[in-house]
Scaffold this active site. Structure first.
Site, PDB file in Angstrom:
ATOM      1  N   ASP A 125      -5.299  -1.017   9.155  1.00  0.00           N
ATOM      2  CA  ASP A 125      -6.626  -0.464   8.897  1.00  0.00           C
ATOM      3  C   ASP A 125      -7.538  -0.737  10.092  1.00  0.00           C
ATOM      4  OD1 ASP A 125      -5.914   0.251   6.267  1.00  0.00           O
ATOM      5  OD2 ASP A 125      -6.510  -1.714   5.490  1.00  0.00           O
ATOM      6  N   ASP A 159      -3.399   3.239   9.018  1.00  0.00           N
ATOM      7  CA  ASP A 159      -3.643   3.303   7.579  1.00  0.00           C
ATOM      8  C   ASP A 159      -5.068   3.802   7.353  1.00  0.00           C
ATOM      9  OD1 ASP A 159      -3.279   3.135   4.874  1.00  0.00           O
ATOM     10  OD2 ASP A 159      -3.002   0.977   4.793  1.00  0.00           O
ATOM     11  N   ASP A 179     -11.179   0.639   4.233  1.00  0.00           N
ATOM     12  CA  ASP A 179     -10.648   0.450   2.884  1.00  0.00           C
ATOM     13  C   ASP A 179     -11.360  -0.719   2.224  1.00  0.00           C
ATOM     14  OD1 ASP A 179      -8.944   2.524   3.331  1.00  0.00           O
ATOM     15  OD2 ASP A 179      -7.092   1.353   3.248  1.00  0.00           O
ATOM     16  N   ARG A 183      -9.624  11.251   1.319  1.00  0.00           N
ATOM     17  CA  ARG A 183     -10.233   9.954   0.983  1.00  0.00           C
ATOM     18  C   ARG A 183     -11.588   9.790   1.663  1.00  0.00           C
ATOM     19  NH1 ARG A 183      -5.097   5.669   1.217  1.00  0.00           N
ATOM     20  NH2 ARG A 183      -3.673   6.925  -0.058  1.00  0.00           N
TER      21      ARG A 183
END
Length: 323
Positions: free
Chosen positions: A138, A160, A164, A217
């Site tokens: 991330d 990724d 997040d 997302r």
């Protein structure tokens, strides 16, 4: 299941008010002291929304870093501290950040590459004015943490997620970031079976971000209620914008959607539908979105910009060097 398919003010804070962090006797990466006022002191836009109480390193010492070793030492220090990043920091693994930190790029020079930042089991962290690119994991991971402010960054090409947020984290604002060249952009809530930790948490404000061709997302939400997606610019989003799943409640308000066939929907993959309320959005060559259910009231005062002006505001103000 999923379908196929100018600045603003909140109570007590101004989203783009430039507040100088006066730096006198700033400590350098080598540990020496300048002995003079730093005329390139970082500017901090005040946190807004759910993360408005975040103060980061305010009131503590200030250090300027130019190497990975100095950066890691500074961000993991137990002291309240502002860490100014001047140059490219290449990380060899996800790097833990301690509580009570402001990590801020100097001008447009601050860059994090290789891996990203892990904000885990801490509180009161600001990450601001940095370019994140090429993380092998991330760019920014937040878990078991509260009062986090992620603002005015440029994020791309993370393996990724770009940002997040998961595992009972809450009271977070993600604002004025530009994300691009990114597939899985912003996940909120990591799995369908984590209701015991996440119910009543995952309260996040996403405001004035530029989702620039990010695939999906933007965000994808589980359990958080309410989650506020306010005055963002979605451009050329190829899969979907916002997804509400697993008892989440998402208010999608005053956003500008351009060339985005599926701006928002209920459910995603194997995740059951949550609730989503859409209010005063603006659509250009985009779908109309899917809504349903009800969302808890937003608990803070705010004034939303008219959605038709959001594209101009966000493209002018999002990213690094804009504070």
């Amino acid at each position: 299941m999923r379908r196929t398919s100018a600045r603003f003010t909140l109570a007590g804070a101004t989203a783009a008010s430039a507040v100088a962090l006066a730096v006198i006797g700033a400590t350098t990466a080598s540990g020496s002291t300048t002995g003079e006022q730093d005329t390139t002191a970082a500017l901090a836009a005040a946190p807004i929304g759910f993360g408005a109480a975040t103060t980061g390193g305010a009131g503590g010492s200030t250090v300027t870093v130019t190497t990975a070793s100095a950066f890691i030492s500074a961000v993991q220090s137990s002291t309240t501290q502002t860490v100014r990043v001047n140059g490219t920091i290449s990380l060899s693994s996800m790097t833990k950040v301690a509580s009570n930190k402001t990590i801020v790029g100097v001008g447009t020079a601050g860059k994090i590459t290789g891996y990203g930042l892990n904000v885990a089991s801490v509180s009161n962290v600001i990450i601001q004015n940095l370019t994140f690119t090429g993380s092998a994991d991330d760019a920014i991971n937040v878990q078991y943490s509260t009062n986090v402010f992620i603002d005015h960054n440029d994020i791309s090409n993370a393996y990724d997620g770009a940002v997040d947020i998961k595992r009972s984290s809450t009271n977070i604002t993600v604002s004025w970031n530009r994300t691009h060249n990114q597939d899985k952009n912003m996940l909120l809530g990591h799995s369908d079976d984590n209701a015991s930790e996440d119910t009543g948490k995952l309260k996040v404000t996403y405001a004035f971000n530029w989702f620039d061709g990010t695939t999906q997302r933007n965000p994808r939400v589980r359990f958080g209620n309410p989650v506020h997606v306010l005055n963002n610019y979605f451009s050329n989003v190829s899969s979907y914008g916002v997804a509400s799943t697993e008892n989440a409640g998402v208010l999608v308000e005053g956003n500008y959607f351009e060339n985005t066939d599926d701006p928002f929907h209920l459910g995603e993959g194997d995740s059951d539908a949550g609730s989503l309320v859409a209010k005063n959005n603006y659509f250009v060559n985009s779908g109309s979105g899917q809504t349903g259910g009800s969302v808890a009231s937003i608990p803070y005062s705010y004034s939303a910009q008219s959605a038709s002006g959001v594209k101009a505001t966000v493209t002018a103000g999002a990213g690094v060097g804009k504070i």
